[in-house]
Design an enzyme around this catalytic site. Structure first.
Site, PDB file in Angstrom:
ATOM      1  N   ASP A   5      28.696  49.071  39.239  1.00 22.02           N
ATOM      2  CA  ASP A   5      29.789  49.573  40.081  1.00 22.02           C
ATOM      3  C   ASP A   5      29.249  50.213  41.363  1.00 22.02           C
ATOM      4  O   ASP A   5      28.129  50.720  41.382  1.00 22.02           O
ATOM      5  CB  ASP A   5      30.596  50.601  39.278  1.00 22.02           C
ATOM      6  CG  ASP A   5      31.975  50.832  39.868  1.00 22.02           C
ATOM      7  OD1 ASP A   5      32.366  50.102  40.800  1.00 22.02           O
ATOM      8  OD2 ASP A   5      32.657  51.757  39.401  1.00 22.02           O
ATOM      9  N   ASN A  13      39.638  41.476  38.399  1.00 22.95           N
ATOM     10  CA  ASN A  13      39.109  41.430  39.775  1.00 22.95           C
ATOM     11  C   ASN A  13      39.813  40.404  40.670  1.00 22.95           C
ATOM     12  O   ASN A  13      39.654  40.431  41.894  1.00 22.95           O
ATOM     13  CB  ASN A  13      37.598  41.167  39.784  1.00 22.95           C
ATOM     14  CG  ASN A  13      36.770  42.365  39.381  1.00 22.95           C
ATOM     15  OD1 ASN A  13      35.677  42.225  38.828  1.00 22.95           O
ATOM     16  ND2 ASN A  13      37.264  43.571  39.643  1.00 22.95           N
TER      17      ASN A  13
HETATM   18  C1  FPP Z   1      31.877  46.599  41.446  1.00 24.18           C
HETATM   19  O1  FPP Z   1      31.717  47.286  42.669  1.00 24.18           O
HETATM   20  C2  FPP Z   1      31.193  45.325  41.526  1.00 24.18           C
HETATM   21  C3  FPP Z   1      31.790  44.109  41.391  1.00 24.18           C
HETATM   22  C4  FPP Z   1      33.214  43.926  41.113  1.00 24.18           C
HETATM   23  C5  FPP Z   1      31.000  42.881  41.530  1.00 24.18           C
HETATM   24  C6  FPP Z   1      29.659  42.956  40.906  1.00 24.18           C
HETATM   25  C7  FPP Z   1      28.848  41.804  41.318  1.00 24.18           C
HETATM   26  C8  FPP Z   1      27.548  41.891  41.643  1.00 24.18           C
HETATM   27  C9  FPP Z   1      26.771  43.140  41.579  1.00 24.18           C
HETATM   28  C10 FPP Z   1      26.761  40.699  42.004  1.00 24.18           C
HETATM   29  C11 FPP Z   1      26.726  39.784  40.832  1.00 24.18           C
HETATM   30  C12 FPP Z   1      25.745  38.769  40.951  1.00 24.18           C
HETATM   31  C13 FPP Z   1      25.820  37.576  40.342  1.00 24.18           C
HETATM   32  C14 FPP Z   1      24.637  36.753  40.339  1.00 24.18           C
HETATM   33  C15 FPP Z   1      27.026  37.063  39.695  1.00 24.18           C
HETATM   34  P1  FPP Z   1      33.006  47.577  43.546  1.00 24.18           P
HETATM   35  O2  FPP Z   1      33.219  46.433  44.468  1.00 24.18           O
HETATM   36  O3  FPP Z   1      34.168  47.846  42.641  1.00 24.18           O
HETATM   37  O4  FPP Z   1      32.553  48.863  44.299  1.00 24.18           O
HETATM   38  P2  FPP Z   1      33.492  50.072  44.721  1.00 24.18           P
HETATM   39  O5  FPP Z   1      34.029  50.664  43.449  1.00 24.18           O
HETATM   40  O6  FPP Z   1      32.557  50.988  45.423  1.00 24.18           O
HETATM   41  O7  FPP Z   1      34.564  49.525  45.612  1.00 24.18           O
END
Ligand code: FPP
Length: 258
Positions: free
Chosen positions: A33, A81
């Site tokens: 996250d 998501n």
């Molecule tokens: C949450 O952070 C993260 C995600 C929803 C996506 C996670 C994906 C990756 C780390 C890359 C994955 C890589 C592969 C190879 C599939 P957020 O966007 O919710 O962050 P925030 O809470 O700060 O907005």
């Protein structure tokens, strides 16, 4: 013994800490996250955070494999998501294509096998192909399993497993009394991991302290470690810090320790 330099978050004091090689969690699950906030803090678009987050996945997969972790499960995209803006969803769907397109040779070199859990048939065709090819290209690897949760939701997973068991009952292949915890565990998307199917350690970055529909059944006895840093800042040392915290816990599984 693995040793690493630990910086105390409160005092800033640096100390060398030792990890017990005999007590490395076999299955680590991570809720990655904070990509968006990491980007916003740098006045970058949210997708820059996801890109950096993908690089972190590479670093952490290698580190976990070298430490002797057997299964590393990463929450890459949840069934919820899809509610994000289309451009961000499209970017997240492209990440596995980039990741596997550049990283599969390193995975093979390190004997790491790719597994994916989730409703992958709902992913765009190019994402499905990237995932399918990565699974195929690493199928003979016998080291760590790198398990991506992609279009995954814990409640949906349990519903799907229950539907499957109900169908077996309806077909006369299964007696309702034969449905026990082990049978349901086997029916889940982690069922093929055998005795490694339940995470020993669950890590969530970015300071949030909730499960967000992740592995609801499997984490019944996992140790939880919540860390304040955002996922793009996570690295080998922070992984070792989380494992160190895990090693200070006394797991009792509902029983008593001496
Ligand atoms: C949450 O952070 C993260 C995600 C929803 C996506 C996670 C994906 C990756 C780390 C890359 C994955 C890589 C592969 C190879 C599939 P957020 O966007 O919710 O962050 P925030 O809470 O700060 O907005």
């Amino acid at each position: 013994m693995f040793s690493f330099l630990n910086k105390d978050q409160q005092t800033g004091e640096v100390a060398e800490l030792q990890l017990d090689e005999q007590n490395i969690p076999a299955h680590i699950a991570i809720i990655m996250d904070g990509n968006g906030r990491w980007a916003q803090q740098r006045h970058l678009p949210r997708i820059a955070g996801h890109k950096q987050g993908m690089n972190t996945v590479k670093t952490v997969a290698m580190a976990a494999s070298h430490l002797g972790v057997k299964v590393l499960t990463l929450y890459a995209f949840s069934t919820e998501n899809w509610k994000r803006p289309t451009a961000e969803v499209n970017y997240l769907m492209k990440l596995p294509v980039d990741f596997f397109g550049t990283f599969v040779p390193d995975l093979v070199k390190n004997n790491i096998r790719v597994k994916v859990m989730g409703y992958t048939d709902q992913l765009p065709a190019a994402t499905q192909k990237a995932v399918h090819d990565a699974i195929e290209d690493t199928k003979d690897c016998t080291g760590m399993v790198l398990n991506f949760a992609l279009n995954y939701g814990g409640r949906a997973e349990i519903v799907t497993a229950v539907q499957s068991l109900a169908q077996q009952v309806q077909a006369g292949q299964l007696a309702p009394a034969a449905i026990d915890e082990d049978r349901l565990s086997q029916q889940l998307m982690t069922g093929d991991l055998g005795e490694l199917r339940d995470p020993d350690l669950l890590i969530r970055t970015s300071g949030e302290e909730r499960l967000s529909n992740f592995m609801l059944w499997q984490v019944a006895y996992s140790e939880f470690v919540f860390m304040d840093l955002h996922w793009p800042d996570f690295d080998q040392t922070t992984l070792e810090q989380a494992i160190y915290q895990y090693q200070q816990r006394h797991r009792r599984f509902g029983g008593l320790t001496n």
